[in-house]
Each structure stands twice: as C-alpha cells, then as structure tokens.
Design an enzyme around this catalytic site. Structure first.
Site, short mmCIF file in Angstrom:
data_model
loop_
_atom_site.label_atom_id
_atom_site.label_comp_id
_atom_site.label_asym_id
_atom_site.label_seq_id
_atom_site.Cartn_x
_atom_site.Cartn_y
_atom_site.Cartn_z
N CYS A 287 0.83 -1.20 0.00
CA CYS A 287 0.00 0.00 0.00
C CYS A 287 0.86 1.25 0.00
O CYS A 287 1.39 1.66 1.05
CB CYS A 287 -0.93 -0.01 1.21
SG CYS A 287 -1.97 1.47 1.32
N CYS B 258 -0.40 4.09 2.17
CA CYS B 258 -0.14 3.92 3.61
C CYS B 258 1.34 4.15 3.93
O CYS B 258 1.66 4.78 4.94
CB CYS B 258 -0.48 2.50 4.06
SG CYS B 258 -2.02 1.85 3.41
N ASP B 259 2.23 3.65 3.11
CA ASP B 259 3.63 3.56 3.52
C ASP B 259 4.60 4.39 2.67
O ASP B 259 5.79 4.47 3.00
CB ASP B 259 4.08 2.09 3.49
CG ASP B 259 3.28 1.25 4.46
OD1 ASP B 259 2.93 1.77 5.54
OD2 ASP B 259 2.98 0.08 4.15
#
Ligand code: NAP
Length: 326
Positions: free
Chosen positions: A137, A140-141
């Site tokens: 992701c 997300c990261d």
C-alpha cells in the site's frame, strides 16, 4: 441437529468496517453480534506504523488501533464471537450462517465486512521483510520513503498509480513488470512513461528481497531475473511495493446469490445494500478503489445506519423491498 441461535444483526469480519458497523449498531440498540473471522483485526493487524488514520497526531501501530476499535465496539455492547463461517444460506429468511465450530446462527440482517487480501509474490524473503520495507500500500507507507529509492512490482492500474504516487516522496521509482506491456489505462501509461523519476524494468521478476538481518530489518535491494535473457542482476532499493492485485474474501458467498464483480460484492450506488435485501457489504470486500481503513470505517457506519432503517421497517410490519437493489 445443531440448535441455531437468532440475532437481529450479524456482522461478519473484524476490520475497521466491521468494528465501526458494530459501534454504530450497538449504540442504536440493535444488539449486534460480530463474528471475528480468519484474521481478527483485518489487514491493519499485520501493519506497523499507521499515520493516516484521523485523530492521532503521532504514528500509531496497526494492531493497537484494531485492539482499540474492538474494545470500543465491546464497550458499547457488541457481542463478539470468535468463529469462522463455513457456509451461508441467504435464500431463506432468516439468513443462516454455519460456522466451523459447528455453531449455527440465524439473523434478519447480515453486514459482510470480510475484507480483501493483497496478493503477494510468494517469496520467503518478501514475507521476511513485510512491514519492514515491503508493503502492498503506497498510500499507507510511501511517506516513509522520502528521498529514497523504491520499486513497484506489477503492470496493472494499481501498480502504475502506486508508482506515480510514490514519485511524490521517493527520489526514484522503478516499475518492475514481468512482461513488456502494461495492462493499465493508456492515460496512466503515458503519465508513467513520461515521468522522469520512474524507470521501467520489463520482462523481469523479483527473485529475492535482500536486506539486513538485525532489528529493525531494512530492505537494501532486490535480485532480479530477466525472463527473456535469463540475466540475474541486483538492484539497490530501500523499499518494495507489491501491486499485483487483491483478493476479496468472498469465497463463502460464491453460491449465495450475491452479485459480484471480479470477486468483489456489488452494492447499490451510495449505499451498502447488496442485491439481497437485508444483506449489506462494507469495506474492502466491496471496494477495489480506495481500500483505506478510514473509507472502510465510513462504509461500516453507513451499513449500520442502513440496517437500522431496514429493521425499523420490518418491525412495523412493512415489507422491505425484497428485490434486487444492485
Ligand atoms: P490487475 O489489473 O489484475 O493487475 C495485476 C498486475 O500484476 C498485472 O500486470 C499482472 O501481470 C501482475 N502480476 C500478477 N501476478 C503476478 C506475479 N505473481 N508476479 C508478478 N506480477 C504479477 O490488478 P490491479 O492493478 O490491482 O487492478 C485490479 C482491478 O482494479 C482492475 O480491474 C483495475 O482496472 C482496477 N483498478 C482501477 C483503477 C482506476 O480505475 N484508477 C485503479 C486501480 C485498480 P500480467 O499483466 O502479466 O498479468
């Protein structure tokens, strides 16, 4: 024969969608029961730092966030049951769920929040570094790779979007694809190929993810195998994003009469209603686009509000529209 127990509302799945549906439903006095399923806490339970869930100024840990959501749902009165559903009957009312433990439940409404799993390459080294430089992701990261070099694996819309997104953070992004043509939309392909920060590596698969063995573990590079020439080369990178598709957890619904598209449950526009009245779907099991904890939570809230209306109509003797909604 197993005696079944009846509930007005059963929620399947314990990710952000399921827990949020439970919080809203419990506070609306619907006495929800939540069946936790295979991976309690969902995808966040295998994530480390979470910086994009609203309300937390500092990074929090995914498993901690899920523990909090569970505790919150319990504190407002959700009945939690740890069991795995083996089969469902949504043709007859009330709906029936048979669990692996042998327990059998019936319910007037069912909210399906069973989520989706990212597909992985299946390498031991990928597993070893998951959460320590290997992610599925970018939203997300990606932030953790500011001014660093990263690689994305895949050749579909997701991989190309993730590669483009990562150029906001990383100094260099490699897109590694096993063939020599992409399966993404043309407009995305054009953006990818004209982005000076992105370099495509064609006909290539990742053989191993390489990195440090101490704690915290860090990704340092990849060993790549060119499928056409047979060449094996090392590539120095700091992070790997695997974007080869997702698998919604819908296998138990294959013969249940629910409308699906590519394995995802189809819901009516701006709603969590499936084609079977009384059955709702929220979170990644119905969402192949956003796939965020916060959007899943939002859909869980929507589902609880829709269940409340549905049950209220049932209780005053109104016949709910038992016809296709999607
Ligand atoms: P996808 O379209 O199925 O693409 C998966 C990619 O991963 C393919 O390029 C595939 O290679 C590659 N792949 C699969 N298994 C692999 C393996 N073991 N090793 C290496 N590569 C592997 O998946 P997606 O990109 O996640 O998209 C899923 C669906 O959502 C699609 O319908 C997509 O259009 C849609 N979507 C749409 C948008 C948008 O409209 N903006 C954004 C994201 C997703 P091959 O090409 O060789 O098969």
């Amino acid at each position: 024969m197993t005696d079944s127990q009846h509930r007005r509302m059963i929620i399947l799945g314990s990710g952000p969608a399921g827990y949020t549906a439970a919080v809203y439903a419990a506070r609306a006095a619907l006495n929800p029961m939540l069946l936790q399923g295979m991976q309690p806490g969902g995808q966040l339970s295998i994530t480390t730092d979470v910086e994009n869930y609203p309300g937390f100024a500092e990074a929090i840990q995914g498993p901690w966030l899920m523990d909090q959501m569970k505790a919150q749902a319990e504190n407002v009165g959700t009945e939690m049951v740890f069991d795995h559903v083996a089969s469902v009957d949504l043709d007859n009312r009330p709906f029936t769920l048979k669990c692996e433990s042998g327990a059998e439940w019936t319910c007037d409404t069912l909210v399906i929040c069973t989520g989706a799993q990212a597909k992985w390459l299946g390498l031991d080294s990928e597993e070893e570094f998951r959460g320590f430089g290997v992610s599925a992701c970018a939203t997300c990261d990606g932030f953790f790779f500011r001014d660093r070099e990263v690689a994305v694996v895949g050749g579909g819309n997701t991989a190309v979007e993730e590669a483009l997104y990562l150029t906001n953070h990383a100094s260099k992004v490699y897109l590694i694809h096993r063939r020599d043509s992409l399966r993404c939309e043309k407009i995305l392909e054009n953006r990818l190929l004209s982005n000076p920060k992105i370099e495509t590596i064609w006909d290539t698969e990742v053989q191993t993810v390489n990195g440090t063995s101490g704690f915290p573990k860090e990704v340092q590079g990849l060993t790549l195998h060119n499928r056409k020439t047979g060449a094996v080369d090392d590539l120095k990178i700091d992070g790997l994003f695997v974007a080869i598709g997702h698998e919604p957890a819908t296998a138990i619904f294959n013969d249940a009469g629910l409308t699906m598209d590519g394995g995802y449950l189809v819901t009516a526009a701006d709603s969590t209603k499936t084609n079977i009245p009384g059955v709702f779907a929220a979170g990644d099991v119905t969402d192949h686009i956003y796939r965020q904890a916060v959007t899943a939570a939002g859909m869980g809230c929507m589902a609880a509000l829709e269940v409340e209306k549905y049950l209220a109509a049932l209780e005053v003797g109104e016949t709910p529209e038992w016809r296709a909604a999607a």
